[in-house]
Motif scaffolding. Structure first.
Motif, PDB file in Angstrom:
ATOM      1  N   LEU B  98      -1.437  -8.008  29.969  1.00  0.00           N
ATOM      2  CA  LEU B  98      -2.379  -7.887  28.865  1.00  0.00           C
ATOM      3  C   LEU B  98      -1.849  -6.794  27.944  1.00  0.00           C
ATOM      4  CD1 LEU B  98      -5.278  -8.573  27.684  1.00  0.00           C
ATOM      5  CD2 LEU B  98      -6.089  -6.577  28.954  1.00  0.00           C
ATOM      6  N   GLY B  99      -1.911  -7.043  26.642  1.00  0.00           N
ATOM      7  CA  GLY B  99      -1.468  -6.041  25.680  1.00  0.00           C
ATOM      8  C   GLY B  99      -2.175  -6.253  24.353  1.00  0.00           C
ATOM      9  N   PHE B 100      -1.948  -5.329  23.441  1.00  0.00           N
ATOM     10  CA  PHE B 100      -2.621  -5.374  22.144  1.00  0.00           C
ATOM     11  C   PHE B 100      -1.632  -5.005  21.047  1.00  0.00           C
ATOM     12  CE2 PHE B 100      -5.612  -4.293  25.437  1.00  0.00           C
ATOM     13  CZ  PHE B 100      -6.715  -5.083  25.168  1.00  0.00           C
ATOM     14  N   ALA B 101      -1.765  -5.625  19.898  1.00  0.00           N
ATOM     15  CA  ALA B 101      -1.038  -5.173  18.707  1.00  0.00           C
ATOM     16  C   ALA B 101      -2.084  -4.621  17.749  1.00  0.00           C
ATOM     17  CB  ALA B 101      -0.273  -6.327  18.072  1.00  0.00           C
ATOM     18  N   GLN B 102      -1.969  -3.356  17.408  1.00  0.00           N
ATOM     19  CA  GLN B 102      -3.000  -2.715  16.598  1.00  0.00           C
ATOM     20  C   GLN B 102      -2.620  -2.717  15.125  1.00  0.00           C
ATOM     21  OE1 GLN B 102      -3.393   1.301  18.013  1.00  0.00           O
ATOM     22  NE2 GLN B 102      -1.337   1.900  17.365  1.00  0.00           N
ATOM     23  N   ALA B 103      -3.634  -2.571  14.290  1.00  0.00           N
ATOM     24  CA  ALA B 103      -3.458  -2.466  12.834  1.00  0.00           C
ATOM     25  C   ALA B 103      -2.630  -3.621  12.274  1.00  0.00           C
ATOM     26  CB  ALA B 103      -2.846  -1.116  12.460  1.00  0.00           C
ATOM     27  N   GLY B 324       2.579  -1.347  17.758  1.00  0.00           N
ATOM     28  CA  GLY B 324       2.278  -1.109  16.342  1.00  0.00           C
ATOM     29  C   GLY B 324       1.956   0.342  16.038  1.00  0.00           C
ATOM     30  N   ASP B 325       2.211   0.715  14.788  1.00  0.00           N
ATOM     31  CA  ASP B 325       1.924   2.078  14.333  1.00  0.00           C
ATOM     32  C   ASP B 325       0.441   2.237  14.071  1.00  0.00           C
ATOM     33  OD1 ASP B 325       4.629   2.651  14.412  1.00  0.00           O
ATOM     34  OD2 ASP B 325       4.950   1.914  12.363  1.00  0.00           O
ATOM     35  N   TRP B 326      -0.039   3.436  14.350  1.00  0.00           N
ATOM     36  CA  TRP B 326      -1.454   3.734  14.116  1.00  0.00           C
ATOM     37  C   TRP B 326      -1.602   4.447  12.768  1.00  0.00           C
ATOM     38  CZ3 TRP B 326      -5.935   2.118  14.961  1.00  0.00           C
ATOM     39  CH2 TRP B 326      -7.062   2.905  14.699  1.00  0.00           C
ATOM     40  N   PRO B 327      -2.348   3.859  11.838  1.00  0.00           N
ATOM     41  CA  PRO B 327      -2.433   4.438  10.496  1.00  0.00           C
ATOM     42  C   PRO B 327      -3.450   5.568  10.378  1.00  0.00           C
ATOM     43  CG  PRO B 327      -3.656   2.385  10.579  1.00  0.00           C
ATOM     44  CD  PRO B 327      -3.045   2.565  11.932  1.00  0.00           C
ATOM     45  N   GLY B 328      -4.359   5.676  11.314  1.00  0.00           N
ATOM     46  CA  GLY B 328      -5.391   6.711  11.243  1.00  0.00           C
ATOM     47  C   GLY B 328      -6.651   6.197  10.580  1.00  0.00           C
ATOM     48  N   ALA B 332      -8.722   9.026   3.722  1.00  0.00           N
ATOM     49  CA  ALA B 332      -7.573   8.793   2.837  1.00  0.00           C
ATOM     50  C   ALA B 332      -6.629   7.742   3.405  1.00  0.00           C
ATOM     51  CB  ALA B 332      -6.822  10.101   2.612  1.00  0.00           C
ATOM     52  N   ALA B 333      -6.686   7.544   4.727  1.00  0.00           N
ATOM     53  CA  ALA B 333      -5.772   6.580   5.345  1.00  0.00           C
ATOM     54  C   ALA B 333      -6.305   5.157   5.273  1.00  0.00           C
ATOM     55  CB  ALA B 333      -5.536   6.965   6.809  1.00  0.00           C
ATOM     56  N   LEU B 334      -7.569   5.004   4.945  1.00  0.00           N
ATOM     57  CA  LEU B 334      -8.168   3.661   4.952  1.00  0.00           C
ATOM     58  C   LEU B 334      -7.771   2.873   3.711  1.00  0.00           C
ATOM     59  CD1 LEU B 334     -11.781   4.524   6.182  1.00  0.00           C
ATOM     60  CD2 LEU B 334      -9.860   3.646   7.532  1.00  0.00           C
ATOM     61  N   LEU B 335      -7.754   1.550   3.845  1.00  0.00           N
ATOM     62  CA  LEU B 335      -7.515   0.673   2.705  1.00  0.00           C
ATOM     63  C   LEU B 335      -8.828   0.552   1.927  1.00  0.00           C
ATOM     64  CD1 LEU B 335      -5.622  -1.459   1.307  1.00  0.00           C
ATOM     65  CD2 LEU B 335      -6.634  -3.147   2.836  1.00  0.00           C
ATOM     66  N   ASP B 336      -8.770   0.775   0.634  1.00  0.00           N
ATOM     67  CA  ASP B 336      -9.978   0.755  -0.202  1.00  0.00           C
ATOM     68  C   ASP B 336     -11.069   1.673   0.351  1.00  0.00           C
ATOM     69  OD1 ASP B 336      -8.634  -1.162  -1.658  1.00  0.00           O
ATOM     70  OD2 ASP B 336      -9.707  -2.864  -0.773  1.00  0.00           O
ATOM     71  N   ARG B 337     -10.694   2.690   1.041  1.00  0.00           N
ATOM     72  CA  ARG B 337     -11.623   3.664   1.640  1.00  0.00           C
ATOM     73  C   ARG B 337     -12.626   3.007   2.578  1.00  0.00           C
ATOM     74  NH1 ARG B 337     -13.170   8.537  -1.965  1.00  0.00           N
ATOM     75  NH2 ARG B 337     -11.108   9.439  -1.872  1.00  0.00           N
ATOM     76  N   ARG B 338     -12.279   1.864   3.132  1.00  0.00           N
ATOM     77  CA  ARG B 338     -13.224   1.197   4.022  1.00  0.00           C
ATOM     78  C   ARG B 338     -12.590   0.504   5.223  1.00  0.00           C
ATOM     79  NH1 ARG B 338     -16.409  -3.671   1.939  1.00  0.00           N
ATOM     80  NH2 ARG B 338     -15.480  -4.906   3.586  1.00  0.00           N
ATOM     81  N   ASP B 339     -11.367  -0.013   5.068  1.00  0.00           N
ATOM     82  CA  ASP B 339     -10.788  -0.837   6.138  1.00  0.00           C
ATOM     83  C   ASP B 339      -9.604  -0.137   6.798  1.00  0.00           C
ATOM     84  OD1 ASP B 339     -12.523  -2.665   5.067  1.00  0.00           O
ATOM     85  OD2 ASP B 339     -10.952  -3.893   4.113  1.00  0.00           O
ATOM     86  N   LEU B 340      -9.399  -0.480   8.072  1.00  0.00           N
ATOM     87  CA  LEU B 340      -8.178  -0.038   8.731  1.00  0.00           C
ATOM     88  C   LEU B 340      -6.974  -0.574   7.951  1.00  0.00           C
ATOM     89  CD1 LEU B 340      -6.936   1.343  11.294  1.00  0.00           C
ATOM     90  CD2 LEU B 340      -6.907  -0.951  12.328  1.00  0.00           C
ATOM     91  N   MET B 341      -6.023   0.335   7.670  1.00  0.00           N
ATOM     92  CA  MET B 341      -4.832  -0.064   6.894  1.00  0.00           C
ATOM     93  C   MET B 341      -3.881  -0.831   7.816  1.00  0.00           C
ATOM     94  SD  MET B 341      -3.176   0.167   4.000  1.00  0.00           S
ATOM     95  CE  MET B 341      -3.743   1.608   3.091  1.00  0.00           C
TER      96      MET B 341
END
Lengths: 448, 383
Positions: B98-103, B324-328, B332-341
């Motif tokens: 079992l594994g995950f790809a994030q962001a 995958g890299d974790w964007p934070g 300021a790291a969010l896309l449109d200040r709302r979504d995980l980048m």
């Protein structure tokens, strides 16, 4: 053309108590008469339906803000009930009518101008769009049908025209909205010229600019919005439209021209012949229809007549498969039991009609997109699609009381089309229900 | 109807019935198997796999529970915790299955429509949503690239339309809850009536065979889909695609997502059980159209977002890790200040999985299957 073929190929099937049209001419004569089915079984128009949809949105908002659950739930249940009842009404019209071609054309044009049931003003309002924009215009000029469908609030909302503003319009210059090509593209590709026709991206873009201003007001009604209109003239297929001041006449003019364009005549004639006669129709039938389209400026009654007059319309070979709704209507009609459904509770309608229809592959009022439902026989007769038909047949004939004798029913349901294999199966079945089921399962009933 | 009866009444070879047919694996060009699960409605990846090591998570989602401290979430990496409803999958994680790809995300941006988002995901394309009438799916475009592929190499399972398999290449489809309960004598007469009509005859033969062979496919919620997929993959299918709904958690997410995750977890475990030894050659990709907003909304739910999480499973996986890299989650790291980048195209993981499973060349993956895709470095998904 035999009466049986007239009834099944250009109608909703045979019925024990209703005489089939004698020939193609009588199909057209009945179609030219009054719309008796709509008068007998009314379906709400847009104004009433969209008012309910907007009220639903307001009540849902109120529930989210202040928790007023009861009025929201009442309307939600009512709208869900209407969804099932509109299917029942649609099937009953087809089951009791003398004028089956009108129902078939209603389904054909509703599919040609597909709009999908969704949220907002498209919540449980699609049959109302069909009732207002499609049904009254099926026997006139194609241009009028085209205009009624394309400029209807349901279509404007579905294909994003209500959110499209000319980039140089007063509204567009304010920012936040721009040009949306969705409706323009589908008008050319699906509704008129067809995908192979000689038009390009520039025509799409210019038509999209010309269509700006078509919008929907807060009550869900059509509104022309001059502030959204892209200034200046637009050139579509080499001809210039509009210019001086924003007005609807330029839009009407381009749709009128598109409606009589030879590519439109070819595309739509082919689609009609493909739907009614064969997945690959005779080229000479399409040519005859195109010629009539040209001479009559797209008079649809004359185009239907050209199709019905062609010898291939009377071919004894059953090349088409009934779509699920078409099959279900024919089964209700032939068993004489459809009309009783008008009294049934929504849950019963869901179990007996809406859910089985979806299992057969045709989710009520939710075609896969603006291109509508597939036409080819093998898109429907998949293993699980056929299994769903057979299971529904077993359920339906199990509820017939009294159950007719299969040896008589084979003639009622199939007329002179019943082949020896089906006749044998019907009389050899182990009980009445199985015999009736085999008749409705037979290719002579599933096809037309 | 029992199997022997179906066969005798058809008087034909067992080849008509994929589930019963022990065909040689060589005929299909390999033993590796792929299951694609489309999670329709946009799974909240930040809740399924909670990045509790990011201090913003608890601030953005005070009502959802974050890390293992004080809650039921299960620590996986010291940074990520597993949603409690996925706890039954913990043994898979420990076994590297079992594994995950994030962001991750598709190239779809902007309107956050489920339908457009799913269409883009299944079409495997970038840019505008492809015109409806001419769409095909990336699994369909893969089929001609598989040596020895035939009409039952790929199975669309269930009643949902699977755009991912739509297209010119022949494939099979069946809904395991489809029933065809005809008395044997009636089935005989049906095939008699259909004898001269190949379209109806073939569909009825397959339906009678599959309905008989799936009688034992029971279980809760999504289990029958996975059980049926397993039955096909044990026989001569190599690819199965199915979908699970129930992910659109605008309200009361804690209850809603738990139910959906539980259903997914039951399905994956059923797949493992039913596949038997074939599980070791299997990779499962669970894809969703987009992620959800980083912050919870006013109705204890989340709204449509962008970056999300892909869940991978299977005995062929080199799992027990998060790719995958974790964007934070800082504002300021969010896309449109709302979504995980998003930090990587979800198609790149899918492409590397196909490369590993079927040996499909990079050039074909980046042009035919996923046109214009930049595959990037090999994430090393498979063992």
């Amino acid at each position: 053309m035999t009466p049986t073929l007239a009834a099944i190929r250009f109608g909703t099937g045979l019925a024990p108590e209703i005489s089939p049209p004698a020939d193609g001419a009588e199909v057209l004569a009945r179609l030219a008469g009054p719309d008796e089915a709509a008068a007998r079984i009314p379906i709400d128009g847009w104004e009433a339906a969209v008012a309910r949809a907007l009220r639903f949105r307001a009540l849902r908002r109120a529930r989210d803000e202040s928790g007023g659950k009861a009025p929201f739930r009442r309307l939600r249940d009512r709208l869900n009930a209407e969804y099932h009842r509109d299917l029942a009404r649609t099937l009953i019209r087809a089951a009791v009518t003398r004028d089956g071609m009108r129902e078939r054309l209603h389904w054909f044009w509703a599919d040609h101008f597909s709009v999908v049931d969704a949220n907002g003003i498209r919540r449980r309002t699609i049959t109302a769009y069909h009732e207002d924009a499609i049904r009254p215009h099926m026997t006139g000029r194609f241009a009028d049908l085209l205009h009624a469908a394309v400029a209807h609030p349901a279509m404007l909302n579905f294909l994003d025209q209500d959110r499209s503003a000319g980039p140089n319009s007063p509204r567009g210059r304010n920012g936040g909205v721009g040009l949306n090509e969705n409706l323009a593209r589908e008008v050319l590709e699906l509704h008129t010229l067809g995908i192979g026709a000689p038009y390009g991206q520039t025509d799409i873009r210019e038509l999209a600019e010309l269509l700006t201003g078509l919008g929907v007001d807060r009550k869900g009604a059509f509104a022309f919005r001059p502030r959204f209109v892209e200034p200046g003239a637009e050139v579509v297929l080499g001809r210039s439209y509009g210019g001086a001041r924003p007005n609807r006449h330029a839009i009407r003019a381009v749709l009128d021209d598109l409606a009589v364009h030879p590519a439109t005549a070819r595309h739509v004639s082919r689609k009609l012949a493909t739907h009614f006669v064969a997945d690959t129709p005779e080229p000479s039938m399409i040519d005859a229809m195109i010629e009539v389209w040209r001479c009559s400026d797209g008079d649809l009654m004359k185009v239907y007549a050209a199709m019905l007059d062609h010898p291939d319309a009377a071919s004894p070979e059953l090349r088409k498969v009934r779509r699920p709704i078409d099959f279900m209507a024919a089964a209700l009609r032939v068993s004489g039991a459809g009309a009783a459904l008008i009294e049934a509770r929504p849950q019963v309608l869901s179990d007996r009609l809406t859910t089985p229809l979806a299992r057969m592959g045709q989710v009520w009022l939710r075609p896969p997109g603006p291109h509508g439902w597939p036409e080819e026989a093998d898109a429907w007769i998949t293993p699980h699609g056929l299994a769903a038909r057979l299971e529904w047949i077993a359920q339906w004939v199990g509820g017939l009381d009294p159950a007719p004798d299969p040896r008589d029913f084979v003639d009622v349901a199939l007329g002179d089309l019943a082949g020896p294999r089906t006749r044998f199966a019907a009389q050899a079945a182990e009980d009445r229900q199985a015999g009736l089921g085999l008749i409705l399962s037979a290719p002579e009933f599933q096809r037309r | 109807m029992d199997r022997r009866r179906v066969l005798s009444l058809l008087g034909c070879s067992a080849a008509a019935f994929p589930a019963m047919t022990p065909m040689t694996f060589a005929a299909t060009g390999g033993e590796n198997r792929l299951v694609v699960v489309i999670l329709r409605g946009a799974m909240d990846g930040l809740d399924a796999l909670r990045p509790y090591g990011d201090p913003n998570l608890a601030r953005l989602r005070p009502d959802f529970g974050a890390g293992p401290a004080g809650g039921e979430a299960i620590d996986l990496t010291g940074f990520h915790a597993l949603h409690p409803a996925l706890a039954p999958l913990l043994p898979l994680w420990r076994a590297g299955q079992l594994g995950f790809a994030q962001a991750v995300s598709t190239p779809y941006r902007g309107k956050r429509s489920h339908f457009d988002g799913q269409d883009i995901l299944e079409a495997g394309t970038a840019g505008e949503v492809p015109p409806l009438a001419r769409r095909d799916g990336w699994l369909n475009r893969l089929l001609p690239l598989l040596p020895g592929a035939h009409g039952r190499t790929a199975f669309a399972v269930g009643r949902d339309e699977m755009l991912i398999l739509r297209g010119a290449a022949d494939h099979a489809a069946w809904a395991p809850d489809a029933r065809l309960d005809l008395a044997p004598a009636t089935a005989d007469l049906l095939l008699h009536a259909y004898h001269d009509d190949p379209l109806f005859r073939n569909a009825a033969e397959v339906a009678l065979g599959l309905a008989a062979s799936t009688e034992g496919v029971g279980g809760r919620r999504a289990e029958p889909l996975f059980a049926f997929a397993a039955a096909q993959l044990r026989a001569d299918a190599r690819i199965a695609a199915l979908s699970l709904g129930g992910w659109d958690s605008h309200r009361n997410q804690p209850r809603q997502i738990a139910r959906s995750l539980q259903s997914l977890s039951e399905g994956l475990l059923r797949l493992r059980t039913d596949l038997g030894p074939a599980w070791d050659r299997t990779t499962v990709l669970c894809l969703t159209e987009f992620g959800r907003t980083a912050a919870q909304n006013g109705t204890a739910g989340t709204d449509h977002g962008t970056g999300g999480t892909m869940i991978l499973a299977g005995g062929a996986l080199r799992g027990g890790r998060v790719w995958g890299d974790w964007p934070g989650l800082g504002e300021a790291a969010l896309l449109d200040r709302r979504d995980l980048m998003p930090t990587r195209d979800v198609r790149a993981y899918a492409a590397w999985a196909l490369h590993g499973l079927f040996g499909t060349p990079h050039a074909a993956l980046a042009s035919v299957v996923f046109p214009g895709l930049e595959m990037g470095a090999n994430p090393g998904l498979l063992a």
